[in-house]
Design a protein around this motif. Structure first.
Motif, PDB file in Angstrom:
ATOM      1  N   GLY A  34      10.164  36.324  55.292  1.00  0.00           N
ATOM      2  CA  GLY A  34       9.419  36.187  54.055  1.00  0.00           C
ATOM      3  C   GLY A  34       9.197  37.516  53.357  1.00  0.00           C
ATOM      4  O   GLY A  34       9.603  38.570  53.837  1.00  0.00           O
ATOM      5  N   GLU A  35       8.541  37.436  52.229  1.00  0.00           N
ATOM      6  CA  GLU A  35       8.318  38.604  51.400  1.00  0.00           C
ATOM      7  C   GLU A  35       6.834  38.738  51.058  1.00  0.00           C
ATOM      8  O   GLU A  35       6.087  37.772  51.094  1.00  0.00           O
ATOM      9  CB  GLU A  35       9.134  38.506  50.111  1.00  0.00           C
ATOM     10  CG  GLU A  35      10.643  38.428  50.336  1.00  0.00           C
ATOM     11  CD  GLU A  35      11.412  38.249  49.044  1.00  0.00           C
ATOM     12  OE1 GLU A  35      10.755  38.065  47.990  1.00  0.00           O
ATOM     13  OE2 GLU A  35      12.653  38.279  49.087  1.00  0.00           O
ATOM     14  N   GLY A  36       6.449  39.961  50.693  1.00  0.00           N
ATOM     15  CA  GLY A  36       5.070  40.204  50.281  1.00  0.00           C
ATOM     16  C   GLY A  36       4.311  41.013  51.312  1.00  0.00           C
ATOM     17  O   GLY A  36       4.721  41.147  52.463  1.00  0.00           O
ATOM     18  N   ASN A  63       8.236  31.787  49.573  1.00  0.00           N
ATOM     19  CA  ASN A  63       8.829  32.657  50.591  1.00  0.00           C
ATOM     20  C   ASN A  63       7.768  33.646  51.072  1.00  0.00           C
ATOM     21  O   ASN A  63       7.914  34.849  50.970  1.00  0.00           O
ATOM     22  CB  ASN A  63      10.036  33.390  50.009  1.00  0.00           C
ATOM     23  CG  ASN A  63      10.835  34.118  51.078  1.00  0.00           C
ATOM     24  OD1 ASN A  63      10.853  33.728  52.242  1.00  0.00           O
ATOM     25  ND2 ASN A  63      11.490  35.201  50.696  1.00  0.00           N
ATOM     26  N   TYR A  64       6.662  33.115  51.599  1.00  0.00           N
ATOM     27  CA  TYR A  64       5.519  33.926  51.991  1.00  0.00           C
ATOM     28  C   TYR A  64       5.794  34.651  53.314  1.00  0.00           C
ATOM     29  O   TYR A  64       6.675  34.246  54.088  1.00  0.00           O
ATOM     30  CB  TYR A  64       4.285  33.038  52.127  1.00  0.00           C
ATOM     31  CG  TYR A  64       4.389  32.031  53.255  1.00  0.00           C
ATOM     32  CD1 TYR A  64       3.790  32.271  54.490  1.00  0.00           C
ATOM     33  CD2 TYR A  64       5.091  30.841  53.093  1.00  0.00           C
ATOM     34  CE1 TYR A  64       3.901  31.366  55.529  1.00  0.00           C
ATOM     35  CE2 TYR A  64       5.208  29.927  54.133  1.00  0.00           C
ATOM     36  CZ  TYR A  64       4.602  30.195  55.343  1.00  0.00           C
ATOM     37  OH  TYR A  64       4.724  29.298  56.372  1.00  0.00           O
ATOM     38  N   PRO A  65       5.054  35.709  53.636  1.00  0.00           N
ATOM     39  CA  PRO A  65       5.221  36.375  54.933  1.00  0.00           C
ATOM     40  C   PRO A  65       4.894  35.404  56.062  1.00  0.00           C
ATOM     41  O   PRO A  65       3.868  34.728  56.033  1.00  0.00           O
ATOM     42  CB  PRO A  65       4.186  37.517  54.869  1.00  0.00           C
ATOM     43  CG  PRO A  65       3.871  37.694  53.435  1.00  0.00           C
ATOM     44  CD  PRO A  65       4.018  36.344  52.811  1.00  0.00           C
ATOM     45  N   GLU A  89      15.531  29.708  57.511  1.00  0.00           N
ATOM     46  CA  GLU A  89      16.910  29.803  57.027  1.00  0.00           C
ATOM     47  C   GLU A  89      16.997  29.608  55.522  1.00  0.00           C
ATOM     48  O   GLU A  89      18.025  29.200  54.989  1.00  0.00           O
ATOM     49  CB  GLU A  89      17.795  28.740  57.725  1.00  0.00           C
ATOM     50  CG  GLU A  89      17.867  28.877  59.236  1.00  0.00           C
ATOM     51  CD  GLU A  89      18.735  30.049  59.678  1.00  0.00           C
ATOM     52  OE1 GLU A  89      19.401  30.644  58.810  1.00  0.00           O
ATOM     53  OE2 GLU A  89      18.747  30.368  60.865  1.00  0.00           O
ATOM     54  N   GLY A  90      15.902  29.881  54.812  1.00  0.00           N
ATOM     55  CA  GLY A  90      15.910  29.745  53.364  1.00  0.00           C
ATOM     56  C   GLY A  90      15.869  28.311  52.889  1.00  0.00           C
ATOM     57  O   GLY A  90      16.018  28.043  51.705  1.00  0.00           O
ATOM     58  N   ASP A 147      -3.205  37.150  47.296  1.00  0.00           N
ATOM     59  CA  ASP A 147      -1.799  36.830  47.555  1.00  0.00           C
ATOM     60  C   ASP A 147      -1.212  37.588  48.742  1.00  0.00           C
ATOM     61  O   ASP A 147      -0.039  37.394  49.072  1.00  0.00           O
ATOM     62  CB  ASP A 147      -0.924  37.059  46.321  1.00  0.00           C
ATOM     63  CG  ASP A 147      -1.258  36.088  45.196  1.00  0.00           C
ATOM     64  OD1 ASP A 147      -1.645  34.937  45.507  1.00  0.00           O
ATOM     65  OD2 ASP A 147      -1.142  36.473  44.018  1.00  0.00           O
ATOM     66  N   ASP A 148      -1.999  38.450  49.398  1.00  0.00           N
ATOM     67  CA  ASP A 148      -1.542  39.051  50.651  1.00  0.00           C
ATOM     68  C   ASP A 148      -1.531  37.984  51.746  1.00  0.00           C
ATOM     69  O   ASP A 148      -2.356  37.059  51.743  1.00  0.00           O
ATOM     70  CB  ASP A 148      -2.473  40.181  51.097  1.00  0.00           C
ATOM     71  CG  ASP A 148      -2.290  41.465  50.304  1.00  0.00           C
ATOM     72  OD1 ASP A 148      -1.428  41.483  49.414  1.00  0.00           O
ATOM     73  OD2 ASP A 148      -3.025  42.443  50.578  1.00  0.00           O
ATOM     74  N   GLY A 149      -0.621  38.114  52.678  1.00  0.00           N
ATOM     75  CA  GLY A 149      -0.636  37.266  53.862  1.00  0.00           C
ATOM     76  C   GLY A 149      -1.429  37.945  54.973  1.00  0.00           C
ATOM     77  O   GLY A 149      -1.424  39.178  55.084  1.00  0.00           O
ATOM     78  N   ILE A 150      -2.107  37.156  55.792  1.00  0.00           N
ATOM     79  CA  ILE A 150      -2.808  37.714  56.945  1.00  0.00           C
ATOM     80  C   ILE A 150      -2.643  36.770  58.124  1.00  0.00           C
ATOM     81  O   ILE A 150      -2.842  35.560  58.006  1.00  0.00           O
ATOM     82  CB  ILE A 150      -4.291  38.005  56.651  1.00  0.00           C
ATOM     83  CG1 ILE A 150      -4.960  38.668  57.869  1.00  0.00           C
ATOM     84  CG2 ILE A 150      -5.044  36.749  56.212  1.00  0.00           C
ATOM     85  CD1 ILE A 150      -6.296  39.317  57.563  1.00  0.00           C
ATOM     86  N   HIS A 151      -2.239  37.333  59.238  1.00  0.00           N
ATOM     87  CA  HIS A 151      -1.924  36.562  60.443  1.00  0.00           C
ATOM     88  C   HIS A 151      -2.991  36.808  61.502  1.00  0.00           C
ATOM     89  O   HIS A 151      -3.119  37.926  62.007  1.00  0.00           O
ATOM     90  CB  HIS A 151      -0.557  37.005  60.971  1.00  0.00           C
ATOM     91  CG  HIS A 151      -0.095  36.294  62.198  1.00  0.00           C
ATOM     92  ND1 HIS A 151      -0.374  34.971  62.441  1.00  0.00           N
ATOM     93  CD2 HIS A 151       0.641  36.722  63.251  1.00  0.00           C
ATOM     94  CE1 HIS A 151       0.179  34.617  63.596  1.00  0.00           C
ATOM     95  NE2 HIS A 151       0.781  35.662  64.109  1.00  0.00           N
TER      96      HIS A 151
END
Length: 421
Positions: free
Chosen positions: A53-55, A84-86, A92-93, A321-325
């Protein structure tokens, strides 16, 4: 939320930490060491690069901070739908044909469905499954024991029990398990290697649950799917979502539980003194299970959230819009929360672990998993006065959010007549 003092440091961060999706035993050991170092040197929330993903993304690795990510409504599990988030998983798109289920929702729609599910996936329903679970344990132990010492405890026993129990919960007739079992096991155990194969297996399981839901609407039984259909709030769920519930519970109720049980038995089979201690002190099993759930590795777990607005957490600003895991495993070793956190203490009585998550997306089947683990451990203890691993091969699953031993070959004591005991 814990009231432990905060120890966030203001030191400049290193280059964002590159998270890995692999979870084999070598990479996992490296990951655990590096996350521990990051928490000690930079604090409980650090920038990261997700495998896919992106971002911009972050990882939360402190106990309080993981709790906040999981419970704060400003961190969304639904916002990233179709983007297409982190993330940790590789798609596989493409968009796999997963059904929309309650675990991918936020806010009122998630709360409404969760309320109905909690009403029926209750302690009472779980305890009603206890006799069936114990019989399943005994039946599979009979088959396992007949193979003699050196048999594989994982493939011949541990992986078999949870799918039998979750099938009973969902009202899946025994004669129908073969319609989807191979596809489900391949998906759950990471045996698929191509997009086409994954889509085929997902569609097989989806089609089965579509059929099951349709039949239960006409002829309900005493199972969970029927209970959701006939509930006074059943209008909350459409057929696709009911099928999604089946898919989610089948996956979590088998794969996560089998991985956890495998990890616990792997530990005990390599630690004969603790095996003997717990076998002779069965009253400690409930507390011991919680400690095993805290300390036995299960992978990175959980879903990346997306911030819907700027949020300060752990001394840093996570922007909209940041991702956080939220990474559960290192949070369960936070020294702000647990004394001597890396020691396995079967009598530990401290803060609850985060293995089943926290907040509105906490695992709805946590009590079912606990019951299965208790029954399985008691079954093994009743059957085998001593049990030990016969090889030390560190053959663990890789490239999965969940991890556990692929195999666990064991031997056990025999009684005086020479029969397997």
């Amino acid at each position: 939320m814990s009231t432990a003092p905060q120890t966030t440091k203001t030191t400049s961060y290193p280059v964002p930490y590159p998270m890995q999706s692999r979870q084999d035993i070598i990479v996992a050991a490296q990951l655990e060491h590096e996350l521990k170092t990051l928490r000690e040197e930079y604090g409980p929330v650090v920038p990261a690069i997700m495998p896919f993903g992106e971002g911009r993304a972050w990882i939360a690795i402190g106990y309080d901070e993981v709790q906040q990510v999981m419970s704060d409504e400003r961190f969304s599990v639904a916002k990233h739908r179709g983007n297409n988030y982190p993330r940790m998983r590789h798609s596989e798109g493409h968009k796999p044909p997963f059904r929309l289920a309650f675990d991918k929702m936020d806010g009122p729609e998630q709360v409404a469905r969760r309320r109905v599910l909690a009403r029926h996936l209750s302690v009472k329903r779980v305890m009603a499954l206890k006799p069936h679970t114990r019989q399943v344990v005994e039946d599979f132990l009979d088959n396992f024991q007949q193979q003699g010492p050196g048999a594989d405890l994982m493939t011949d026993f541990v992986e078999q029990v949870p799918i039998a129990v979750i099938s009973r919960l969902l009202g899946i007739p025994d004669e129908e398990k073969n319609l989807f079992r191979d596809a489900a096991l391949d998906l759950m155990n990471g045996r698929v290697t191509t997009e086409a194969e994954a889509n085929k297996h997902i569609t097989t399981v989806n089609d089965y649950f579509d059929s099951l839901v349709a039949r239960r609407r006409v002829q309900p039984g005493d199972d969970l799917i029927s209970a959701l259909i006939t509930d006074v709030d059943s209008g909350t769920w459409d057929d696709e979502e009911l099928g999604g519930v089946g898919f989610v519970l089948l996956t979590a109720g088998h794969d996560a539980t089998a991985s956890t049980i495998g990890g616990i038995l792997y530990w005990l089979a390599h630690d004969p003194e603790r095996y003997a201690f717990l076998r002779e002190n069965r009253e400690l099993i409930p507390r011991a299970i919680e400690e095993f759930l805290r300390i036995v590795p299960a992978g990175t777990g959980t879903r990346v959230r997306i911030a819907t607005e700027d949020v300060e957490i752990g001394g840093v600003l996570v922007k909209k819009d940041d991702g956080i895991h939220p990474v559960v495993h290192p949070a369960n070793f936070d020294p702000r929360i647990y004394s001597d956190p890396y020691a396995l203490d079967l009598k530990r009585d401290e803060a609850p672990h985060l293995r089943f998550g926290y907040g509105p997306h906490a695992c709805p089947g946590s009590q079912l998993a606990r019951m299965e683990i208790r029954e399985l451990l008691n079954g093994v203890f009743d059957r085998f006065p001593r049990l030990w691993a016969v090889d030390n091969a560190d053959d663990w699953r890789d490239q999965m959010l969940l991890r556990g031993p692929k195999s666990l070959r064991v031997a056990w004591d025999q009684n005086e007549t020479g029969e397997n005991q």
